[in-house]
Write an enzyme that holds these catalytic residues in place. Sequence first.
Site, PDB file in Angstrom:
ATOM      1  N   GLY A 156       0.854  -1.197   0.000  1.00  0.00           N
ATOM      2  CA  GLY A 156       0.000   0.000   0.000  1.00  0.00           C
ATOM      3  C   GLY A 156       0.881   1.234   0.000  1.00  0.00           C
ATOM      4  O   GLY A 156       2.004   1.217  -0.521  1.00  0.00           O
ATOM      5  N   ARG A 157       0.382   2.301   0.636  1.00  0.00           N
ATOM      6  CA  ARG A 157       1.126   3.578   0.611  1.00  0.00           C
ATOM      7  C   ARG A 157       2.518   3.420   1.226  1.00  0.00           C
ATOM      8  O   ARG A 157       3.525   3.813   0.628  1.00  0.00           O
ATOM      9  CB  ARG A 157       0.334   4.661   1.362  1.00  0.00           C
ATOM     10  CG  ARG A 157      -0.879   5.175   0.604  1.00  0.00           C
ATOM     11  CD  ARG A 157      -1.752   6.012   1.508  1.00  0.00           C
ATOM     12  NE  ARG A 157      -2.360   5.178   2.532  1.00  0.00           N
ATOM     13  CZ  ARG A 157      -3.669   5.078   2.745  1.00  0.00           C
ATOM     14  NH1 ARG A 157      -4.510   5.786   2.038  1.00  0.00           N
ATOM     15  NH2 ARG A 157      -4.145   4.291   3.679  1.00  0.00           N
ATOM     16  N   ARG A 239       1.624  -3.349  12.914  1.00  0.00           N
ATOM     17  CA  ARG A 239       1.021  -3.432  14.233  1.00  0.00           C
ATOM     18  C   ARG A 239       1.550  -4.689  14.913  1.00  0.00           C
ATOM     19  O   ARG A 239       1.711  -5.747  14.266  1.00  0.00           O
ATOM     20  CB  ARG A 239      -0.503  -3.530  14.146  1.00  0.00           C
ATOM     21  CG  ARG A 239      -1.207  -2.211  13.884  1.00  0.00           C
ATOM     22  CD  ARG A 239      -1.120  -1.252  15.079  1.00  0.00           C
ATOM     23  NE  ARG A 239      -1.835  -0.012  14.850  1.00  0.00           N
ATOM     24  CZ  ARG A 239      -1.299   1.091  14.308  1.00  0.00           C
ATOM     25  NH1 ARG A 239      -0.028   1.110  13.930  1.00  0.00           N
ATOM     26  NH2 ARG A 239      -2.026   2.174  14.161  1.00  0.00           N
ATOM     27  N   GLU A 268       1.495  -3.655  23.434  1.00  0.00           N
ATOM     28  CA  GLU A 268       2.083  -2.344  23.699  1.00  0.00           C
ATOM     29  C   GLU A 268       1.420  -1.690  24.905  1.00  0.00           C
ATOM     30  O   GLU A 268       0.202  -1.816  25.065  1.00  0.00           O
ATOM     31  CB  GLU A 268       1.862  -1.423  22.473  1.00  0.00           C
ATOM     32  CG  GLU A 268       2.947  -1.531  21.460  1.00  0.00           C
ATOM     33  CD  GLU A 268       2.762  -0.581  20.293  1.00  0.00           C
ATOM     34  OE1 GLU A 268       2.966  -1.034  19.166  1.00  0.00           O
ATOM     35  OE2 GLU A 268       2.414   0.584  20.505  1.00  0.00           O
ATOM     36  N   HIS A 286       7.457   2.394  18.967  1.00  0.00           N
ATOM     37  CA  HIS A 286       6.398   2.890  18.071  1.00  0.00           C
ATOM     38  C   HIS A 286       6.724   4.311  17.561  1.00  0.00           C
ATOM     39  O   HIS A 286       5.982   5.257  17.810  1.00  0.00           O
ATOM     40  CB  HIS A 286       5.033   2.860  18.777  1.00  0.00           C
ATOM     41  CG  HIS A 286       3.874   2.758  17.822  1.00  0.00           C
ATOM     42  ND1 HIS A 286       2.728   2.041  18.087  1.00  0.00           N
ATOM     43  CD2 HIS A 286       3.685   3.305  16.589  1.00  0.00           C
ATOM     44  CE1 HIS A 286       1.881   2.148  17.073  1.00  0.00           C
ATOM     45  NE2 HIS A 286       2.444   2.927  16.149  1.00  0.00           N
ATOM     46  N   GLY A 288       7.293   5.073  14.247  1.00  0.00           N
ATOM     47  CA  GLY A 288       7.100   5.184  12.794  1.00  0.00           C
ATOM     48  C   GLY A 288       6.824   6.597  12.308  1.00  0.00           C
ATOM     49  O   GLY A 288       7.450   7.084  11.374  1.00  0.00           O
TER      50      GLY A 288
HETATM   51  P1  NDP Z   1      -2.556   1.149   3.103  1.00  0.00           P
HETATM   52  O1  NDP Z   1      -4.000   0.887   3.296  1.00  0.00           O
HETATM   53  O2  NDP Z   1      -2.137   2.146   2.086  1.00  0.00           O
HETATM   54  O3  NDP Z   1      -1.781  -0.219   2.789  1.00  0.00           O
HETATM   55  C1  NDP Z   1      -2.065  -1.408   3.437  1.00  0.00           C
HETATM   56  C2  NDP Z   1      -1.712  -2.543   2.512  1.00  0.00           C
HETATM   57  O4  NDP Z   1      -1.931  -3.770   3.206  1.00  0.00           O
HETATM   58  C3  NDP Z   1      -2.562  -2.593   1.251  1.00  0.00           C
HETATM   59  O5  NDP Z   1      -1.759  -2.928   0.165  1.00  0.00           O
HETATM   60  C4  NDP Z   1      -3.553  -3.707   1.552  1.00  0.00           C
HETATM   61  O6  NDP Z   1      -4.037  -4.371   0.402  1.00  0.00           O
HETATM   62  C5  NDP Z   1      -2.655  -4.643   2.347  1.00  0.00           C
HETATM   63  N1  NDP Z   1      -3.452  -5.640   3.085  1.00  0.00           N
HETATM   64  C6  NDP Z   1      -4.685  -5.519   3.626  1.00  0.00           C
HETATM   65  N2  NDP Z   1      -5.064  -6.685   4.168  1.00  0.00           N
HETATM   66  C7  NDP Z   1      -4.065  -7.565   3.948  1.00  0.00           C
HETATM   67  C8  NDP Z   1      -3.878  -8.933   4.238  1.00  0.00           C
HETATM   68  N3  NDP Z   1      -4.842  -9.641   4.844  1.00  0.00           N
HETATM   69  N4  NDP Z   1      -2.713  -9.516   3.882  1.00  0.00           N
HETATM   70  C9  NDP Z   1      -1.752  -8.813   3.238  1.00  0.00           C
HETATM   71  N5  NDP Z   1      -1.887  -7.509   2.908  1.00  0.00           N
HETATM   72  C10 NDP Z   1      -3.019  -6.892   3.261  1.00  0.00           C
HETATM   73  O7  NDP Z   1      -2.015   1.560   4.548  1.00  0.00           O
HETATM   74  P2  NDP Z   1      -0.671   2.336   4.913  1.00  0.00           P
HETATM   75  O8  NDP Z   1       0.411   1.852   4.033  1.00  0.00           O
HETATM   76  O9  NDP Z   1      -0.935   3.775   4.990  1.00  0.00           O
HETATM   77  O10 NDP Z   1      -0.438   1.809   6.424  1.00  0.00           O
HETATM   78  C11 NDP Z   1      -0.274   0.437   6.677  1.00  0.00           C
HETATM   79  C12 NDP Z   1      -0.287   0.160   8.166  1.00  0.00           C
HETATM   80  O11 NDP Z   1       0.915   0.597   8.749  1.00  0.00           O
HETATM   81  C13 NDP Z   1      -1.373   0.889   8.971  1.00  0.00           C
HETATM   82  O12 NDP Z   1      -2.592   0.197   8.935  1.00  0.00           O
HETATM   83  C14 NDP Z   1      -0.791   0.949  10.356  1.00  0.00           C
HETATM   84  O13 NDP Z   1      -1.227  -0.132  11.127  1.00  0.00           O
HETATM   85  C15 NDP Z   1       0.706   0.848  10.131  1.00  0.00           C
HETATM   86  N6  NDP Z   1       1.402   2.090  10.484  1.00  0.00           N
HETATM   87  C16 NDP Z   1       2.301   2.074  11.520  1.00  0.00           C
HETATM   88  C17 NDP Z   1       3.015   3.194  11.835  1.00  0.00           C
HETATM   89  C18 NDP Z   1       4.001   3.175  12.951  1.00  0.00           C
HETATM   90  O14 NDP Z   1       4.130   4.181  13.629  1.00  0.00           O
HETATM   91  N7  NDP Z   1       4.718   2.091  13.159  1.00  0.00           N
HETATM   92  C19 NDP Z   1       2.834   4.454  11.116  1.00  0.00           C
HETATM   93  C20 NDP Z   1       1.879   4.363  10.048  1.00  0.00           C
HETATM   94  C21 NDP Z   1       1.198   3.214   9.759  1.00  0.00           C
HETATM   95  P3  NDP Z   1      -5.483  -3.988  -0.211  1.00  0.00           P
HETATM   96  O15 NDP Z   1      -5.241  -2.731  -0.947  1.00  0.00           O
HETATM   97  O16 NDP Z   1      -5.818  -5.140  -1.050  1.00  0.00           O
HETATM   98  O17 NDP Z   1      -6.402  -3.786   0.960  1.00  0.00           O
HETATM   99  C1  DGY Z   2      -0.424   4.944  12.615  1.00  0.00           C
HETATM  100  O1  DGY Z   2      -0.579   6.033  12.044  1.00  0.00           O
HETATM  101  O2  DGY Z   2      -1.116   3.976  12.372  1.00  0.00           O
HETATM  102  C2  DGY Z   2       0.703   4.846  13.597  1.00  0.00           C
HETATM  103  O3  DGY Z   2       0.799   3.678  14.248  1.00  0.00           O
HETATM  104  C3  DGY Z   2       0.842   6.017  14.483  1.00  0.00           C
HETATM  105  O4  DGY Z   2       1.725   6.817  13.822  1.00  0.00           O
END
Ligand code: NDP
Ligand code: DGY
Length: 321
Positions: A156-157, A239, A268, A286, A288
């Site tokens: 994803g993003r 997560r 956490e 945490h 990120g």
């Molecule tokens: P996006 O929605 O852009 O990307 C998520 C990706 O995961 C998509 O490609 C999605 O596919 C895929 N996905 C969904 N379900 C599954 C599955 N069952 N198996 C494999 N892949 C799957 O989200 P972001 O990239 O913006 O963020 C991703 C995650 O990162 C967030 O949900 C958050 O939990 C975590 N995060 C953590 C941070 C931190 O501080 N550590 C900071 C920011 C984010 P599809 O398009 O088909 O749904």
């Molecule tokens: C998120 O955005 O999902 C993170 O975990 C907090 O930055």
Amino acid sequence: MEWRIVVTRSVPEPALDLLREVGEVHVCEQERPLRTSELHEAVRGAHAIVTMVHDRIDGAVADAAGSRLQVVANVAVGYDNVDVDALAQRGVTVTNTPGVLVDATADLTLGLLLMLTRRLGEGERLLRSETPWSWHMSFMLGTGLQGKTLGIVGLGRIGQAVAHRARAFGMEIAYTGRSRADPDVAAALGARYLPLEQLLDEADAVSLHCPLTEATRHLVDEKVLERMKPSAVLINTSRGPVVDEQALARALGRRSIAGAALDVFEHEPKVEPDLLDLDNVVVVPHLGSATTETRTAMAVLAARNVVGMLDGTGPSTPVSA
Ligand code: NDP
Ligand code: DGY
């Protein structure tokens, strides 16, 4: 009508300024997540609640807020801490903060990968413990990234931004997910789709970028860890519960994988003690999205969502139930 807006922990001023333009803002200033009873008390009568990743927001919180509650604006892209269905049943909209934290999280992911593969944490600990050392040809050797395969779970993003950075380090990109990425996006990143098992067979590093859902809880379990190459490493900036932490500690202990770098944890803020005893683990709390610019952008986006909801123009980043 004066809107009551509750913010569960302090957020950057620019976000508060936006909120104060439309309503009376109550910021909970304590230095920890609110306990359930405190949360229920704090949200009473709120039209909007701005929440953080460690707040558990369920139907009972909405009921405690009362029938005036219109929106829960989570200051995070991940919203596994919010029971979106329960809130939708009560007519409450949930919003998140996608996009604005992509670069910060992708940067951290590459930082963790380098920390692990170049043994930076170990090196730091060595010097801080004042252990005598001397440079020699085989001293603290790590592994290079060039020509290695990065296996991304969830392109994803953030997954895409990680792939982009990893390419600059000379890595090959493979990805898996519940669906295939847009072919143009995958082609631009040189990313090959592989089913999970095949990705585990090939990847030198596996990096998790999927959301936490019922489908991804313990996606990385004993079987997955067993299938990874013994020389491979695992990076988790998604997560904590996506990984079975106890299975991970066992796999690392018996060196069935080479290492792990974790930004997020299953329970956490607790970190599995067995992980902390291992040298081949990097742990950070945490972080990120933890840059001043990104946290401000996240809070401002959450505030804009609240304002959009309350003034009737609509939030820009609602999540769907
Ligand atoms: P996006 O929605 O852009 O990307 C998520 C990706 O995961 C998509 O490609 C999605 O596919 C895929 N996905 C969904 N379900 C599954 C599955 N069952 N198996 C494999 N892949 C799957 O989200 P972001 O990239 O913006 O963020 C991703 C995650 O990162 C967030 O949900 C958050 O939990 C975590 N995060 C953590 C941070 C931190 O501080 N550590 C900071 C920011 C984010 P599809 O398009 O088909 O749904
Ligand atoms: C998120 O955005 O999902 C993170 O975990 C907090 O930055």
